[in-house]
Scaffold this motif. Structure first.
Motif, short mmCIF file in Angstrom:
data_model
loop_
_atom_site.label_atom_id
_atom_site.label_comp_id
_atom_site.label_asym_id
_atom_site.label_seq_id
_atom_site.Cartn_x
_atom_site.Cartn_y
_atom_site.Cartn_z
N ILE A 177 0.83 -1.20 0.00
CA ILE A 177 0.00 0.00 0.00
C ILE A 177 0.87 1.25 0.00
O ILE A 177 0.56 2.23 -0.69
CB ILE A 177 -0.99 -0.01 1.18
N LYS A 178 1.97 1.22 0.71
CA LYS A 178 2.89 2.36 0.69
C LYS A 178 3.41 2.60 -0.72
O LYS A 178 3.51 3.73 -1.19
CB LYS A 178 4.07 2.13 1.64
N ARG A 179 3.75 1.51 -1.40
CA ARG A 179 4.30 1.60 -2.75
C ARG A 179 3.27 2.15 -3.74
O ARG A 179 3.57 3.01 -4.55
CB ARG A 179 4.78 0.22 -3.19
N SER A 180 2.03 1.66 -3.68
CA SER A 180 1.01 2.09 -4.63
C SER A 180 0.33 3.40 -4.23
O SER A 180 -0.21 4.09 -5.07
CB SER A 180 -0.05 1.00 -4.80
N GLY A 181 0.35 3.71 -2.94
CA GLY A 181 -0.27 4.95 -2.46
C GLY A 181 -1.73 4.78 -2.10
O GLY A 181 -2.28 5.60 -1.37
N ARG A 182 -2.38 3.73 -2.60
CA ARG A 182 -3.78 3.50 -2.31
C ARG A 182 -4.20 2.10 -2.75
O ARG A 182 -3.57 1.51 -3.62
CB ARG A 182 -4.67 4.53 -2.97
N VAL A 183 -5.27 1.63 -2.15
CA VAL A 183 -5.84 0.33 -2.52
C VAL A 183 -7.31 0.35 -2.13
O VAL A 183 -7.69 1.06 -1.19
CB VAL A 183 -5.09 -0.84 -1.84
N THR A 184 -8.13 -0.37 -2.87
CA THR A 184 -9.52 -0.53 -2.47
C THR A 184 -9.76 -1.98 -2.10
O THR A 184 -9.10 -2.88 -2.62
CB THR A 184 -10.51 -0.14 -3.60
N ALA A 185 -10.70 -2.18 -1.19
CA ALA A 185 -11.06 -3.53 -0.76
C ALA A 185 -12.50 -3.52 -0.29
O ALA A 185 -13.00 -2.50 0.17
CB ALA A 185 -10.13 -4.00 0.36
N LYS A 186 -13.15 -4.67 -0.40
CA LYS A 186 -14.48 -4.83 0.17
C LYS A 186 -14.31 -5.22 1.62
O LYS A 186 -13.63 -6.20 1.93
CB LYS A 186 -15.25 -5.94 -0.55
N ALA A 187 -14.90 -4.45 2.51
CA ALA A 187 -14.82 -4.71 3.95
C ALA A 187 -16.23 -4.66 4.52
O ALA A 187 -16.86 -3.60 4.50
CB ALA A 187 -13.92 -3.67 4.62
#
Length: 167
Positions: free
Chosen positions: A23-33
C-alpha cells in the motif's frame, strides 16, 4: 494495486486490507470490507481509510462504466494538504474531503471583512472514515459503527448493497 479485493476479517473484528509495503508503494488500494468498498490511502507517512463512494455520488466510480475507466479515474484522486490537513479531491465532483475527519471542505468569503479573502470552511462530516491499524506488516480497518450515519452511507446503501451500479 487498484483492484478491489474482498478483505479478510481477522480475530477481534479487524479487517485485513493488505500488506503495508504494498500500500505504501502504490499509495492506495480498495477492498471490500463488511460489504462496503473502502479505499485506503498512504499519504505523508500515514494510512487513511474511507468509503470509496463520495458523499455526493462516487469517489472511485468503480465498475459502473468500465473496468479500464474505473482504474483511470481511481489513479487520479488528488491528494493535497489544505490548511495542514490531508485531503482527497473527488475526481468526479471536485469535492475536497478531509482524510482524518471525513469533513467536506469548501472555500467561502466572510462578507463582513473589509477585504474578504476566501477561506476553507467545513461543510460538516460527510464521508465515513474507517479506523486504520497496522501490525505484523499488514494494514487493517475496523468495522464501521453503523449506528452513526453519514452522507456517504446513502450511496453505499444505494449502489453497493442493492447491486445497482448505474449512474
Amino acid at each position: 494495486s487498484s483492484s478491489t479485493e474482498t478483505a479478510e476479517e481477522e480475530p477481534g473484528g479487524l479487517i485485513l486490507i493488505g500488506k503495508e509495503d504494498d500500500i505504501k508503494r502504490s499509495g492506495r488500494v480498495t477492498a471490500k470490507a463488511n460489504g462496503r468498498e473502502v479505499v485506503v490511502f498512504y499519504h505523508e507517512g500515514k494510512f487513511h481509510a474511507m468509503d470509496s463512494r463520495c458523499y455526493r455520488k462516487i469517489l472511485t466510480h468503480m465498475i459502473s462504466i468500465s473496468r479500464s475507466l474505473a482504474i483511470f479515474i481511481f489513479f487520479f484522486f488528488f491528494l493535497q494538504d489544505i490548511n495542514g490537513q490531508a485531503c482527497v479531491t473527488c475526481p468526479w465532483h471536485k469535492y475536497k474531503i478531509n482524510l482524518e475527519t471525513g469533513e467536506g471542505l469548501y472555500k467561502a468569503r466572510n462578507r463582513l471583512e473589509p477585504s474578504p479573502t476566501p477561506q476553507w470552511e467545513s461543510a460538516g462530516v460527510k464521508q465515513r472514515i474507517h479506523k486504520v491499524t497496522t501490525g505484523n506488516g499488514n494494514v487493517y480497518v475496523s468495522p464501521p459503527d453503523l449506528s452513526l450515519r453519514f452522507d456517504s452511507d446513502y450511496f453505499v446503501d444505494k449502489y453497493e448493497n442493492d447491486g445497482d451500479l448505474s449512474m
